[in-house]
Design a protein around this motif. Structure first.
Motif, PDB file in Angstrom:
ATOM      1  N   ARG A 591       0.805  -1.216   0.000  1.00  0.00           N
ATOM      2  CA  ARG A 591       0.000   0.000   0.000  1.00  0.00           C
ATOM      3  C   ARG A 591       0.838   1.265   0.000  1.00  0.00           C
ATOM      4  O   ARG A 591       0.296   2.371   0.079  1.00  0.00           O
ATOM      5  N   GLY A 592       2.155   1.126  -0.068  1.00  0.00           N
ATOM      6  CA  GLY A 592       3.021   2.288  -0.244  1.00  0.00           C
ATOM      7  C   GLY A 592       3.308   3.095   0.992  1.00  0.00           C
ATOM      8  O   GLY A 592       3.653   4.284   0.905  1.00  0.00           O
ATOM      9  N   PHE A 593       3.184   2.488   2.183  1.00  0.00           N
ATOM     10  CA  PHE A 593       3.454   3.217   3.425  1.00  0.00           C
ATOM     11  C   PHE A 593       4.861   2.964   3.967  1.00  0.00           C
ATOM     12  O   PHE A 593       5.177   3.422   5.063  1.00  0.00           O
ATOM     13  N   GLN A 594       5.693   2.223   3.209  1.00  0.00           N
ATOM     14  CA  GLN A 594       7.011   1.892   3.746  1.00  0.00           C
ATOM     15  C   GLN A 594       7.912   3.129   3.872  1.00  0.00           C
ATOM     16  O   GLN A 594       8.866   3.128   4.648  1.00  0.00           O
ATOM     17  N   SER A 595       7.593   4.192   3.126  1.00  0.00           N
ATOM     18  CA  SER A 595       8.405   5.408   3.215  1.00  0.00           C
ATOM     19  C   SER A 595       7.935   6.347   4.325  1.00  0.00           C
ATOM     20  O   SER A 595       8.585   7.364   4.577  1.00  0.00           O
ATOM     21  N   ASP A 596       6.820   6.019   4.958  1.00  0.00           N
ATOM     22  CA  ASP A 596       6.341   6.828   6.081  1.00  0.00           C
ATOM     23  C   ASP A 596       7.266   6.624   7.280  1.00  0.00           C
ATOM     24  O   ASP A 596       7.493   5.497   7.722  1.00  0.00           O
ATOM     25  N   VAL A 597       7.810   7.717   7.800  1.00  0.00           N
ATOM     26  CA  VAL A 597       8.829   7.633   8.849  1.00  0.00           C
ATOM     27  C   VAL A 597       8.266   6.970  10.103  1.00  0.00           C
ATOM     28  O   VAL A 597       8.927   6.115  10.721  1.00  0.00           O
ATOM     29  N   ILE A 598       7.039   7.333  10.481  1.00  0.00           N
ATOM     30  CA  ILE A 598       6.455   6.781  11.713  1.00  0.00           C
ATOM     31  C   ILE A 598       6.197   5.287  11.551  1.00  0.00           C
ATOM     32  O   ILE A 598       6.467   4.484  12.451  1.00  0.00           O
ATOM     33  N   VAL A 599       5.664   4.894  10.394  1.00  0.00           N
ATOM     34  CA  VAL A 599       5.411   3.469  10.143  1.00  0.00           C
ATOM     35  C   VAL A 599       6.718   2.692  10.150  1.00  0.00           C
ATOM     36  O   VAL A 599       6.820   1.612  10.752  1.00  0.00           O
ATOM     37  N   ALA A 600       7.739   3.225   9.470  1.00  0.00           N
ATOM     38  CA  ALA A 600       9.039   2.538   9.423  1.00  0.00           C
ATOM     39  C   ALA A 600       9.637   2.399  10.822  1.00  0.00           C
ATOM     40  O   ALA A 600      10.188   1.344  11.178  1.00  0.00           O
ATOM     41  N   SER A 601       9.519   3.438  11.641  1.00  0.00           N
ATOM     42  CA  SER A 601      10.050   3.380  13.006  1.00  0.00           C
ATOM     43  C   SER A 601       9.314   2.331  13.842  1.00  0.00           C
ATOM     44  O   SER A 601       9.929   1.605  14.631  1.00  0.00           O
ATOM     45  N   THR A 602       7.994   2.245  13.649  1.00  0.00           N
ATOM     46  CA  THR A 602       7.220   1.251  14.395  1.00  0.00           C
ATOM     47  C   THR A 602       7.550  -0.159  13.931  1.00  0.00           C
ATOM     48  O   THR A 602       7.528  -1.108  14.726  1.00  0.00           O
ATOM     49  N   LEU A 603       7.845  -0.312  12.641  1.00  0.00           N
ATOM     50  CA  LEU A 603       8.294  -1.621  12.136  1.00  0.00           C
ATOM     51  C   LEU A 603       9.600  -2.037  12.803  1.00  0.00           C
ATOM     52  O   LEU A 603       9.775  -3.190  13.214  1.00  0.00           O
ATOM     53  N   VAL A 604      10.534  -1.105  12.911  1.00  0.00           N
ATOM     54  CA  VAL A 604      11.807  -1.385  13.585  1.00  0.00           C
ATOM     55  C   VAL A 604      11.543  -1.817  15.021  1.00  0.00           C
ATOM     56  O   VAL A 604      12.113  -2.804  15.512  1.00  0.00           O
ATOM     57  N   ASP A 605      10.660  -1.105  15.704  1.00  0.00           N
ATOM     58  CA  ASP A 605      10.327  -1.428  17.095  1.00  0.00           C
ATOM     59  C   ASP A 605       9.689  -2.814  17.205  1.00  0.00           C
ATOM     60  O   ASP A 605       9.988  -3.567  18.135  1.00  0.00           O
ATOM     61  N   MET A 606       8.808  -3.142  16.256  1.00  0.00           N
ATOM     62  CA  MET A 606       8.132  -4.448  16.283  1.00  0.00           C
ATOM     63  C   MET A 606       9.138  -5.585  16.140  1.00  0.00           C
ATOM     64  O   MET A 606       9.125  -6.553  16.925  1.00  0.00           O
TER      65      MET A 606
END
Length: 916
Positions: A591-606
């Protein structure tokens, strides 16, 4: 009708048209042509188009065109100038009415003057030349006096333009004057044939612009094309590119497009946030030499502001030859809307210095900027200016003042202002309710609503949203239910925003089932509705339900947003649900949200919280844009997985890349230093904290105290604790824990007494730390007293951790029988930690029987844990009971339990390394 009849009718039409043309040959300038005009649109107001059509009607010599333009009524042509010496009356009979429906519907009678200012340039070229004597006779003396008066009015206009209304940009019809005197109401037209020749030059020198009437090319274009109707219609339909193409064609044909067309285009660009098209319109305005028009310039500033380009807006504003209050309002709004409130306030001050007086709208804009900045002093100055200019009684200005004081934290001043308002509407009440709710005064907000109802003011959807948020912050379920009833009674239950806030209220009051029932009954659910319900499950520890709801959301075709993914990833992190997290990662990429900084940071945290720090680091390295949140997430991943060394190394890389750490970053790093007992790195972090101004942050200060204490530097921790500008219960607890960890039980008890004397109420964690301090120092009586007072005097219900501390206290003091009896008398079921504590005490004191009983309880609760086997083996070995030792070793082997090797750490060259 036969062919012969048709031919006879055609001949008759031609004859009558020629008769009309012959009659026109006898008409002189100044005469009136009176007739009937027919148009597809009887209500059309374009006088230029109407005049052009009438002249075509009378000047045409083509029978075909006569059939199209003429109707079935006679046209009477008479001279109207009284000075005319001869009668030129004649009658041109038009074709008789045909049976059935006419080609064109009849409008009303129209009039044409040959010397009218609305006439196109080609009209005089098609009329026959008259003798000079006849022309002068027809013009008469009236025109000379009109010309003189017109010149006199222009001189008055240029001497003081502020006394004239400028209607050039708002008038609907050309018959309305371009400038109108504010007192005498006399009018001036910039394209009138009576104007002196110097008017255009004077207007150009004053940068007032000039509305030109066009040339012959304009007459060959459709009327709707020339007057901007088509452009306006296309813009209203959202067909921006088509409208822009029409104006481009007009400019290419050297036709001056109406200013209204440019305004429609710019408004459409603002609505669609079409910056590229807006710049094209700007280029056309410059090409048409209309860029000095103040109205268009103001609209351009507004367009660039709405499209998010404040820099372009400022360029247009700077290049304007003059500024009015609307110009300043446009540029100040641009900065305020973009979050640059300080610049907006500075521009407002510049405007005042220029001598222009702000209006009510501008005061509202600047007050909102002060509210966002919490700039109380500037807001008070504005309040003073508002009173001086007499705007304090305006309900909109008053409501904005209430909002400004509330957002600056001055709710008492806001309430006093609210009470003194001469007129209050629902916006005023909402501003006051919002002020209470946003400042944590939910009860006052709800009381305000009751007063609002008593005064008969009808709440709107915004009122209910604010009140529901207040209930959510207070967890006031009963008030929330009452509001729910009021919402249904007033018909707001179908409002999507109100419904979403209701769901959020029930969720935050712990009623997820009621929230889900309400959610299921929604007639309309948007992505916010689904995200709110998912947030409710995630925040109440129901991660599985949140993930299940996401699957239902996908089945119903609702597209998730970045907030949805952030909530779901956090749910996966709490559940350590790696597989679901990976699936979400795939959906995020799709869905193209991988460049969203907040989403990417939460992925790292997960990934980090699922124990996959390598995957988290790989994802972190591939993030195209990393902010402080991304770095902090990766540092947290290392710190939470016991990789403090990697966390500190990443901080050094973070500094090299110029990213400024936040208070959360320092908290995580200090915890990493505490776990490693890395005092030197902790001191360096302390220096960085002071350098970056975080030393007054209470959370950072608490973590610093904890770090120094865990590194054995209790004196440094106490000094830091005493110098803290603000201390909360966590601060006291951190210092007490530091004493406890270093075996300073009496100091911990002394600080605990001081804490209570200063009015800070201890919490559950504080009592755990105090009991732990008593245990480490073997202060049995003091520990018993603290435990009893916790229950009786402070109303804190003991948890398993408190009971474990008491068992540890009695066990360390050698009171093993009392400890075992204490466990059996516990009102809650003891867990493995309590029995392991007793087993450890039995090992320390060599008590075999109590140790064996504690071991049996632990094995029932944790059969695969190696620790109880090791402790009991140590007890048997110390007691010299080799048979039991061998037996317990065999039981451990049969159970498949393996003993994990221990690991120690040493410090070498300021680095903490494992000792293998």
């Amino acid at each position: 009708m036969g062919s012969e009849g048709a031919r006879d009718k055609h001949i008759e039409c031609k004859r009558r048209a020629e008769a009309g043309a012959m009659a026109m040959a006898t008409i002189g300038r100044g005469d009136l042509l009176l007739g009937l005009s027919f148009s597809p649109n009887p209500n059309h107001n374009d006088h230029r188009r109407r005049h052009r059509s009438l002249f075509f009607l009378f000047l045409s010599s083509s029978p075909h065109q006569s059939l199209l333009l003429l109707c079935h009524r006679q046209v009477i042509i008479r001279p109207t100038n009284a000075s005319s010496s001869t009668s030129l009356t004649c009658t041109a009979l038009l074709p008789p009415p045909s049976t059935g429906r006419p080609r064109m519907n009849m409008a009303r009678k129209q009039a044409l003057w040959i010397n009218d200012r609305f006439n196109s340039l080609w009209v005089h070229s098609m009329l026959p030349e008259r003798e000079p004597s006849a022309i002068s006779a027809l013009q008469g003396s009236g025109h000379a006096s009109r010309r003189v008066r017109t010149e006199q009015l222009w001189r008055e206009f240029f001497s003081n333009p502020s006394q004239w209304w400028d209607n050039r940009f708002t008038k609907i019809s050309p018959k309305y004057p371009d400038f109108k005197h504010k007192c005498t109401l006399e009018g001036l037209w910039v394209d009138c044939w009576l104007n002196p020749s110097w008017v255009n030059e004077k207007m150009a020198s004053m940068a007032l612009g000039h509305i030109q009437s066009g040339d012959g090319l304009r007459s060959r274009l459709p009327g709707s094309f020339c007057n901007g109707d088509m452009v306006s219609k296309l813009c209203q339909e959202g067909r921006l590119k088509e409208a822009l193409h029409i104006v481009e064609l007009m400019v290419q044909q050297t036709t001056i497009a109406p200013i209204g067309a440019y305004v429609c285009l710019l408004k459409c660009c603002s609505k669609k946030k079409a910056l590229a098209e807006g710049r094209q319109v700007h280029a056309l305005i410059v090409q048409s030499v209309l860029d000095s028009n103040i109205f268009l310039a103001n609209t351009l500033v507004h367009m660039y502001s709405k499209c998010g380009s404040v820099l372009d807006a400022h360029k247009v504003f700077s290049n304007m030859p003059q500024h009015n209050v609307y110009s300043w309002t446009a540029i100040i709004s641009a900065y305020a809307d973009s979050g640059q409130g300080e610049e907006a306030i500075n521009l407002f001050q510049q405007m005042q210095e220029s001598g222009l007086a702000p209006d009510k709208v501008l005061f509202v804009v600047v007050l909102k900027a002060c509210a966002r900045l919490a700039a109380l002093e500037q807001g008070k100055q504005l309040h003073s200016d508002i009173i001086k200019r007499g705007f304090q009684s305006d309900v909109i200005v008053g409501s904005t003042l209430v909002d400004m004081y509330s957002k600056c934290g001055c709710t008492e001043d806001a309430r006093e202002l609210f009470n003194n308002m001469s007129e209050r509407n629902v916006v005023s009440w909402n501003a006051m309710i919002a002020g209470y709710a946003q400042n944590g005064l939910g009860k006052e907000a709800l009381a305000m609503y009751e007063q609002m109802k008593q005064e008969g003011v009808q709440p709107d959807n915004v009122t209910f949203v604010l009140l529901l948020k207040a209930c959510a912050s207070l967890a006031a379920l009963e008030h929330g239910k009452q509001l729910h009833s009021d919402i249904i009674r007033r018909g707001f239950q179908s409002d999507v925003i109100v419904g979403n806030t209701l769901v959020d209220m029930y969720v935050k009051c712990g009623r997820t089932e009621d929230a889900r029932e309400l959610f299921n009954n929604f007639s309309q659910r948007d992505v916010v509705s689904w995200t709110t319900m998912i947030a409710g499950y995630a925040q109440n520890g129901l991660g599985k339900e949140a993930l299940a709801l996401y699957e239902q959301m996908k089945q119903e075709g609702v597209q998730p947003n970045n907030v949805t993914f952030v909530l779901l990833l956090k749910a996966c992190a709490r559940l350590a649900a790696l597989e679901q997290g990976k699936q979400l990662h795939s959906d995020i990429i799709r869905r193209g949200f991988q460049s969203d900084v907040i989403v990417a940071s939460t992925l790292v945290d997960m990934y980090a919280k699922c124990g996959h720090t390598e995957d988290a680091r790989e994802l972190f390295n591939n993030v195209s844009e990393r902010d402080v949140v991304s770095w902090t997430a990766m540092i947290a991943g290392y710190a939470q997985n016991g990789l403090g060394k990697e966390a500190l190394a990443l901080y050094e890389q973070m500094k090299l890349e110029g990213v400024q750490p936040s208070n959360v970053t320092f908290v995580l790093l200090l915890k990493a230093c505490a776990s490693l007992a890395a005092l030197e790195q902790g001191k360096q972090l302390h220096s960085d904290i002071i350098k970056r101004g975080f030393q007054s942050d209470v959370i950072v200060g608490n973590t610093l105290v904890d770090m120094y204490a865990k590194c054995g530097r209790t004196k440094d921790a106490l000094e830091l604790f005493n110098n803290m500008s603000e201390r909360n219960v966590v601060s006291w607890t951190a210092m007490i824990a530091g004493y406890a960890q270093n075996g300073l039980g009496k100091e911990a008890l002394s600080l605990f007494d001081q804490m209570q004397r200063e009015g800070t109420k201890p919490n559950e964690v504080t009592y755990i730390c105090v009991l732990s301090a008593c245990a480490h120092s073997r202060l049995v009586d003091e520990g018993r007293y603290v435990f009893d007072s916790m229950c009786k005097n402070h109303g804190v219900t003991p948890t398993r951790e408190h009971y474990a501390c008491m068992v540890d206290l009695l066990g360390r003091a050698g009171c093993l029988s009392d400890a075992e009896l204490f466990i059996h008398k516990m009102p809650i079921q003891p867990d493995s930690v309590v029995w392991m504590t007793l087993l450890g005490a039995a090992r320390n004191h060599g008590h075999v029987e109590i140790g064996k009983r504690a071991f049996d309880h632990v094995i029932k609760l944790e059969p695969k844990d190696a620790a109880p086997y090791v402790l009991l083996s140590n007890i048997y070995a110390a007691a010299g009971r080799k048979d039991e030792l061998a037996k317990i070793r065999n039981e451990m082997k049969d159970a498949g339990v393996k003993e994990m090797p221990g690991c120690s750490w040493i410090k070498v060259d300021n680095q903490v390394l494992p000792l293998l």
